[in-house]
Design a protein around this motif. Structure first.
Motif, short mmCIF file in Angstrom:
data_model
loop_
_atom_site.label_atom_id
_atom_site.label_comp_id
_atom_site.label_asym_id
_atom_site.label_seq_id
_atom_site.Cartn_x
_atom_site.Cartn_y
_atom_site.Cartn_z
N ILE A 1 60.27 42.73 49.92
CA ILE A 1 58.86 43.48 49.82
C ILE A 1 58.43 43.08 51.22
O ILE A 1 58.01 42.04 51.31
N SER A 2 58.24 44.11 52.25
CA SER A 2 57.75 43.75 53.34
C SER A 2 56.74 44.60 53.98
O SER A 2 56.52 45.80 53.54
N TYR A 3 55.72 44.11 54.82
CA TYR A 3 54.79 44.93 55.31
C TYR A 3 55.20 45.92 56.78
O TYR A 3 54.64 46.67 57.03
N HIS A 4 56.30 45.54 57.16
CA HIS A 4 56.88 46.07 58.35
C HIS A 4 58.49 46.55 57.83
O HIS A 4 59.05 45.56 57.36
N LYS A 5 59.00 47.47 58.71
CA LYS A 5 60.37 47.89 58.39
C LYS A 5 61.29 46.84 58.85
O LYS A 5 61.38 46.25 59.90
N PRO A 6 62.24 46.23 57.58
CA PRO A 6 63.03 45.35 58.19
C PRO A 6 63.94 45.79 59.02
O PRO A 6 64.52 47.11 59.16
N ASP B 1 57.25 39.23 49.33
CA ASP B 1 55.90 38.91 49.05
C ASP B 1 55.17 39.94 48.00
O ASP B 1 55.71 40.63 47.54
N ILE B 2 54.07 39.53 47.51
CA ILE B 2 53.35 39.91 46.44
C ILE B 2 53.82 39.35 44.95
O ILE B 2 53.26 38.64 44.31
N CYS B 3 55.27 39.62 44.98
CA CYS B 3 55.93 39.31 43.67
C CYS B 3 56.13 37.78 43.68
O CYS B 3 55.82 37.30 42.42
N PHE C 1 43.00 39.58 51.56
CA PHE C 1 42.85 40.77 50.74
C PHE C 1 43.28 40.49 49.33
O PHE C 1 42.92 40.49 48.12
N LEU C 2 44.66 40.13 49.23
CA LEU C 2 45.33 39.52 48.04
C LEU C 2 44.43 38.48 47.22
O LEU C 2 44.41 38.48 45.89
N LEU C 3 44.08 37.60 47.93
CA LEU C 3 43.47 36.28 47.36
C LEU C 3 42.00 36.76 46.83
O LEU C 3 41.64 36.43 45.64
N GLU C 4 41.35 37.55 47.68
CA GLU C 4 39.92 37.98 47.35
C GLU C 4 40.27 38.84 45.97
O GLU C 4 39.33 38.72 45.38
N LEU C 5 41.23 39.86 46.10
CA LEU C 5 41.42 40.67 44.94
C LEU C 5 41.58 39.79 43.50
O LEU C 5 41.13 40.05 42.59
N THR D 1 51.35 48.76 42.62
CA THR D 1 50.05 49.75 42.44
C THR D 1 49.32 49.01 41.48
O THR D 1 48.06 49.06 41.63
N GLU D 2 49.58 48.68 40.29
CA GLU D 2 48.73 48.11 39.12
C GLU D 2 48.13 46.84 39.73
O GLU D 2 47.08 46.63 39.39
N TYR D 3 49.01 46.10 40.25
CA TYR D 3 48.58 44.59 40.84
C TYR D 3 47.25 44.90 41.65
O TYR D 3 46.21 44.20 41.63
N LEU D 4 47.60 45.95 42.64
CA LEU D 4 46.48 46.19 43.77
C LEU D 4 45.17 46.84 43.04
O LEU D 4 44.09 46.77 43.69
N SER D 5 45.31 47.21 42.16
CA SER D 5 44.12 47.85 41.30
C SER D 5 43.33 46.91 40.61
O SER D 5 42.75 47.14 39.77
N GLY D 6 44.17 45.60 40.58
CA GLY D 6 43.28 44.60 39.52
C GLY D 6 44.01 44.62 38.02
O GLY D 6 43.13 43.82 37.19
N VAL D 7 44.80 45.45 37.82
CA VAL D 7 45.26 45.42 36.47
C VAL D 7 46.40 44.93 36.08
O VAL D 7 46.45 44.16 34.93
#
Length: 153
Positions: A26-31, A117-119, A144-148, A51-57
């Motif tokens: 899982i990457s923020y830039h094309k591998p 990342d994220i997972c 952003f992820l920590l604040e979320l 998407t559910e994680y980023l929504s706080g669910v």
């Protein structure tokens, strides 16, 4: 053969890679690694959970994850999974947790080799002062992820 698909999210593009029925990236830039650009059911499910994680669910992930690394790196990635949602851990604390209290640089190296990342929440790993180090890759996303997480504990 690796398969990859890109999605637009509130944190920008994320590239999700699957290989042999496992999420391997899982990457923020094309591998740079070649992959068939296609959406699979597993890649779609990963995107839905993110998407559910980023929504706080969602506070955790139920996905088959796999990445190659040394035994120590795998131990660190497993330890990262044990840091609770909304909390952080220092490099030193994580090194001690895996029985290698002096291996702080090795912990940092393992964190940097985390391709899921994220997972596997490397954003929860902070320096001894309790903040993300300045040289952290994708620092805006990780902040952003920590604040979320702090907002949704």
């Amino acid at each position: 053969m690796k398969k990859r698909f890109v999605y637009q999210t509130k944190i920008g593009n994320i590239y999700i890679t699957e290989e042999k029925s496992f999420i391997t990236g899982i990457s923020y830039h094309k591998p740079f690694t070649p992959a068939l650009e296609t959406e699979t059911l597993l890649i779609r499910e990963t995107y839905m959970q993110i998407t559910e994680y980023l929504s706080g669910v969602r506070k955790g992930f139920l996905l088959p994850l796999r990445q190659d690394g040394t035994a120590f790196q795998k131990k660190i990635w497993e330890a990262l999974l044990q840091i609770p949602y909304g909390y952080t851990c220092s490099y030193g604390e994580l090194a001690a947790a895996v029985g290698k209290p002096k291996a702080i640089r090795a912990v940092e190296t393992a964190k940097n080799k985390n391709h899921i990342d994220i997972c596997i929440p490397s954003h929860r790993l902070v320096n001894e002062a309790g903040i993300l180090p300045v040289h952290t890759r994708n620092i805006k996303v990780k902040k952003f992820l920590l604040e979320l997480e702090h907002k949704n504990v």
